[in-house]
Scaffold this motif. Structure first.
Motif, mmCIF file in Angstrom:
data_model
loop_
_atom_site.group_PDB
_atom_site.id
_atom_site.type_symbol
_atom_site.label_atom_id
_atom_site.label_comp_id
_atom_site.label_asym_id
_atom_site.label_seq_id
_atom_site.Cartn_x
_atom_site.Cartn_y
_atom_site.Cartn_z
ATOM 1 N N ILE A 27 -4.698 -5.354 -6.825
ATOM 2 C CA ILE A 27 -5.192 -5.414 -8.204
ATOM 3 C C ILE A 27 -6.404 -4.499 -8.311
ATOM 4 C CG2 ILE A 27 -5.991 -6.880 -10.082
ATOM 5 C CD1 ILE A 27 -4.833 -9.285 -8.587
ATOM 6 N N ARG A 28 -6.362 -3.574 -9.257
ATOM 7 C CA ARG A 28 -7.500 -2.693 -9.509
ATOM 8 C C ARG A 28 -8.097 -3.043 -10.867
ATOM 9 N NH1 ARG A 28 -3.582 0.500 -7.039
ATOM 10 N NH2 ARG A 28 -4.241 1.322 -5.000
ATOM 11 N N ARG A 29 -9.388 -2.819 -10.990
ATOM 12 C CA ARG A 29 -10.053 -3.108 -12.250
ATOM 13 C C ARG A 29 -9.630 -2.095 -13.304
ATOM 14 N NH1 ARG A 29 -16.332 -3.372 -11.910
ATOM 15 N NH2 ARG A 29 -16.096 -1.102 -12.039
ATOM 16 N N GLY A 30 -9.275 -2.596 -14.474
ATOM 17 C CA GLY A 30 -8.855 -1.741 -15.573
ATOM 18 C C GLY A 30 -9.306 -2.318 -16.899
ATOM 19 N N ALA A 31 -9.175 -1.530 -17.944
ATOM 20 C CA ALA A 31 -9.634 -1.960 -19.270
ATOM 21 C C ALA A 31 -8.784 -3.100 -19.820
ATOM 22 C CB ALA A 31 -9.611 -0.772 -20.231
ATOM 23 N N ARG A 32 -7.527 -3.180 -19.386
ATOM 24 C CA ARG A 32 -6.640 -4.243 -19.868
ATOM 25 C C ARG A 32 -5.726 -4.680 -18.740
ATOM 26 N NH1 ARG A 32 -1.490 -2.203 -21.293
ATOM 27 N NH2 ARG A 32 -1.353 0.088 -21.207
ATOM 28 N N SER A 33 -5.143 -5.851 -18.895
ATOM 29 C CA SER A 33 -4.224 -6.371 -17.887
ATOM 30 C C SER A 33 -2.869 -5.700 -18.036
ATOM 31 C CB SER A 33 -4.073 -7.889 -18.038
ATOM 32 O OG SER A 33 -5.292 -8.541 -17.805
ATOM 33 N N ARG A 34 -2.360 -5.163 -16.948
ATOM 34 C CA ARG A 34 -1.021 -4.558 -16.983
ATOM 35 C C ARG A 34 -0.447 -4.473 -15.579
ATOM 36 N NH1 ARG A 34 -1.149 1.985 -17.578
ATOM 37 N NH2 ARG A 34 -3.074 2.421 -16.433
ATOM 38 N N PHE A 35 0.874 -4.455 -15.524
ATOM 39 C CA PHE A 35 1.606 -4.267 -14.287
ATOM 40 C C PHE A 35 1.794 -2.774 -14.070
ATOM 41 C CE2 PHE A 35 5.949 -4.033 -12.233
ATOM 42 C CZ PHE A 35 5.525 -4.438 -10.974
ATOM 43 N N ARG A 36 1.364 -2.257 -12.916
ATOM 44 C CA ARG A 36 1.459 -0.832 -12.637
ATOM 45 C C ARG A 36 2.781 -0.437 -12.012
ATOM 46 N NH1 ARG A 36 -2.676 2.564 -12.498
ATOM 47 N NH2 ARG A 36 -0.904 3.991 -12.626
ATOM 48 N N GLY A 37 3.394 -1.352 -11.229
ATOM 49 C CA GLY A 37 4.687 -1.029 -10.663
ATOM 50 C C GLY A 37 4.904 -1.613 -9.281
ATOM 51 N N PRO A 38 6.163 -1.606 -8.827
ATOM 52 C CA PRO A 38 6.494 -2.110 -7.491
ATOM 53 C C PRO A 38 6.348 -1.011 -6.437
ATOM 54 C CG PRO A 38 8.509 -1.534 -8.633
ATOM 55 C CD PRO A 38 7.374 -1.232 -9.585
ATOM 56 N N VAL A 39 6.138 -1.446 -5.211
ATOM 57 C CA VAL A 39 6.056 -0.528 -4.065
ATOM 58 C C VAL A 39 7.071 -0.998 -3.032
ATOM 59 C CG1 VAL A 39 4.581 0.433 -2.268
ATOM 60 C CG2 VAL A 39 3.612 -0.093 -4.525
ATOM 61 N N PHE A 40 7.979 -0.130 -2.661
ATOM 62 C CA PHE A 40 9.005 -0.428 -1.666
ATOM 63 C C PHE A 40 8.663 0.244 -0.343
ATOM 64 C CE2 PHE A 40 11.114 -1.186 -5.656
ATOM 65 C CZ PHE A 40 11.961 -2.246 -5.405
ATOM 66 N N ARG A 41 9.132 -0.345 0.737
ATOM 67 C CA ARG A 41 8.896 0.204 2.068
ATOM 68 C C ARG A 41 10.161 0.897 2.579
ATOM 69 N NH1 ARG A 41 7.698 -4.223 4.776
ATOM 70 N NH2 ARG A 41 9.706 -4.459 5.838
ATOM 71 N N ALA A 42 10.012 2.150 2.978
ATOM 72 C CA ALA A 42 11.124 2.878 3.591
ATOM 73 C C ALA A 42 11.287 2.412 5.028
ATOM 74 C CB ALA A 42 10.866 4.378 3.546
ATOM 75 N N ALA A 43 12.513 2.416 5.512
ATOM 76 C CA ALA A 43 12.765 1.980 6.880
ATOM 77 C C ALA A 43 12.149 2.946 7.883
ATOM 78 C CB ALA A 43 14.267 1.844 7.118
ATOM 79 N N GLU A 44 12.158 4.243 7.572
ATOM 80 C CA GLU A 44 11.635 5.266 8.480
ATOM 81 C C GLU A 44 10.974 6.374 7.688
ATOM 82 O OE1 GLU A 44 14.899 6.674 10.774
ATOM 83 O OE2 GLU A 44 15.269 4.744 11.775
ATOM 84 N N ARG A 45 10.077 7.111 8.351
ATOM 85 C CA ARG A 45 9.405 8.247 7.691
ATOM 86 C C ARG A 45 10.429 9.286 7.222
ATOM 87 N NH1 ARG A 45 4.339 11.338 7.797
ATOM 88 N NH2 ARG A 45 3.343 9.441 8.518
ATOM 89 N N SER A 46 11.516 9.461 7.963
ATOM 90 C CA SER A 46 12.532 10.445 7.580
ATOM 91 C C SER A 46 13.168 10.087 6.240
ATOM 92 C CB SER A 46 13.608 10.557 8.669
ATOM 93 O OG SER A 46 14.243 9.298 8.885
ATOM 94 N N ASP A 47 13.279 8.790 5.943
ATOM 95 C CA ASP A 47 13.814 8.368 4.642
ATOM 96 C C ASP A 47 12.888 8.814 3.521
ATOM 97 O OD1 ASP A 47 16.024 7.115 5.740
ATOM 98 O OD2 ASP A 47 15.041 5.177 5.878
ATOM 99 N N LEU A 48 11.593 8.680 3.744
ATOM 100 C CA LEU A 48 10.617 9.080 2.737
ATOM 101 C C LEU A 48 10.694 10.585 2.485
ATOM 102 C CD1 LEU A 48 8.476 7.494 1.130
ATOM 103 C CD2 LEU A 48 6.772 8.391 2.708
ATOM 104 N N LEU A 49 10.862 11.357 3.555
ATOM 105 C CA LEU A 49 10.989 12.807 3.420
ATOM 106 C C LEU A 49 12.236 13.157 2.612
ATOM 107 C CD1 LEU A 49 10.065 13.840 7.085
ATOM 108 C CD2 LEU A 49 8.640 14.118 5.041
ATOM 109 N N ARG A 50 13.340 12.482 2.888
ATOM 110 C CA ARG A 50 14.592 12.762 2.175
ATOM 111 C C ARG A 50 14.476 12.393 0.700
ATOM 112 N NH1 ARG A 50 17.419 10.542 5.492
ATOM 113 N NH2 ARG A 50 17.925 8.505 4.581
ATOM 114 N N LEU A 51 13.835 11.252 0.408
ATOM 115 C CA LEU A 51 13.666 10.830 -0.970
ATOM 116 C C LEU A 51 12.759 11.791 -1.732
ATOM 117 C CD1 LEU A 51 14.190 8.626 -3.117
ATOM 118 C CD2 LEU A 51 12.172 7.427 -2.231
ATOM 119 N N ALA A 52 11.673 12.216 -1.113
ATOM 120 C CA ALA A 52 10.743 13.147 -1.757
ATOM 121 C C ALA A 52 11.424 14.473 -2.072
ATOM 122 C CB ALA A 52 9.533 13.378 -0.867
#
Length: 377
Positions: free
Chosen positions: A82-107
């Motif tokens: 949670i970060r301080r902001g002017a209003r309450s809002r959901f910023r988004g979900p964060v998923f974990r890649a199984a491996e660094r190579s998956d992150l490279l392929r997705l990017a």
């Protein structure tokens, strides 16, 4: 309704798809995300958020006045940032890649850069945007926080299996100890497009589809979606998507040890004046024991325990969406949980209905009628 009729007859969705219906998975996903890592919010009052977080059962790993990190007892990354902001809002979900190579392929596939995460988290991430414009972050190589002392389940005497002798059962009325983040539920005006985006980009697979009663021919309007770990079982749903008049966060769920932890923790929240939304009960899709609360900013959060685990071999189930079909047992779903309780949230949703009906999306007049029928069922 006929006397003696069970309203849950036919609601359990072990029945699969009909010919031509959505298969519930992408043929060639870019990656297969391993899990939901954490959720990110902004709130104006972090001190108030921290007080509720401790009452709900989180441990605090970082509290600076500008940023708040919350974790469960399981090892891994924090559950909530949670970060301080002017209003309450959901910023988004964060998923974990199984491996660094998956992150490279997705990017590479998305044409997005990989960037280092803050030192408190470690690792790297890539930011995407789903069809609703919601930021979806995928990360890899984050710091692994060590496990904390868990809330141990009690010793139970079930039927004639009496394991507890010469001892009493006295669960304390204290905060339930959150173990981990389980899932997040999102509402979207572009349900089918959004569903396909998550299946194709993150390799998620559908556990259950729901459709408006009598309108299966128009396709599903909600899906419970899990991570594809092959033969390793995963939570029945890590993400749930539902069609509605606005793109918004619905709720998120956090696992606790057992029913006593859930119930006694709920009594602690009630004693401290927090708003109870719905529960206690047992869901149908996912089978979880559940209890829903509102935090001081109005975000709905769930304690759950004893959820289903599916491996990749199970195909999606299909069932009608009804208010009575939300639980196998428990009190009726409340107006607050269904989003129709008179107040600011219901007013925002009503305004969103008129706006959505004027725009080009999947929420049309027939879908509105179907949603109203669900609320009355």
């Amino acid at each position: 309704m006929a006397v003696g009729h069970d309203p849950h007859t036919g609601l359990h969705s072990e029945h699969g798809a009909l010919a031509g219906e959505h298969p519930g998975r992408a043929a060639h996903p870019v990656i297969k995300a391993d899990d939901l890592a954490w959720l990110e919010f902004e709130k104006p009052d972090l001190a108030r958020a921290e007080v509720f977080a401790r009452a709900f059962g989180f441990a605090v790993t970082l509290s600076t006045g500008r940023e708040l990190h919350l974790r469960g007892t399981d090892p891994g990354a924090p559950c909530v940032l949670i970060r301080r902001g002017a209003r309450s809002r959901f910023r988004g979900p964060v998923f974990r890649a199984a491996e660094r190579s998956d992150l490279l392929r997705l990017a590479e596939f998305a044409g997005r850069p990989i960037t280092p995460l803050p030192d408190a988290l470690g690792g790297v991430g890539v930011d995407l945007a789903d069809p609703n414009g919601l930021r979806v972050r995928v990360v890899s190589d984050t710091h692994e926080l060590p496990a904390l002392a868990p809330q141990e389940p009690h010793t139970f005497n079930f039927g004639h299996d009496a394991r507890r002798r010469n001892a009493t059962q006295r669960p304390p009325r204290a905060p339930a100890r959150v173990q981990r983040l389980g899932h997040v539920v999102l509402q979207t005006t572009k349900y089918r497009q959004t569903l396909d985006w998550y299946l194709e980009h993150l390799g998620l697979i559908v556990s259950d589809f729901l459709y408006h009663p009598g309108r299966r021919d128009r396709g599903p309007v909600m899906s419970f979606i899990r991570c594809d770990r092959g033969r390793e079982p995963a939570d029945h749903h890590t993400l749930a998507l539902t069609l509605g008049p606005a793109n918004r966060y619905v709720h998120s769920a956090y696992q606790v040890a057992d029913l006593d932890a859930l119930a006694a923790g709920g009594e602690y929240l009630r004693d401290h004046g927090y708003h109870h939304s719905w529960g206690i009960g047992r869901h149908i899709q996912g089978s979880q024991l559940f209890d829903y609360w509102r935090d001081p900013d109005g975000f709905m959060v769930e304690h759950f325990s004893d959820g289903d685990l599916f491996d990749a071999t199970l195909e999606p189930g299909w069932a009608p969406m009804t208010a009575s079909g939300l639980a196998q047992w428990g009190p009726p779903a409340t107006a607050d949980f269904l989003g129709v309780k008179p107040g600011k949230e219901a007013l925002r949703e009503l305004r969103a209905v008129f706006s959505a009906l004027r725009e080009d999306n999947e929420f049309d007049a027939q879908r509105l009628l179907g949603l109203l029928k669900v609320a009355r069922s």
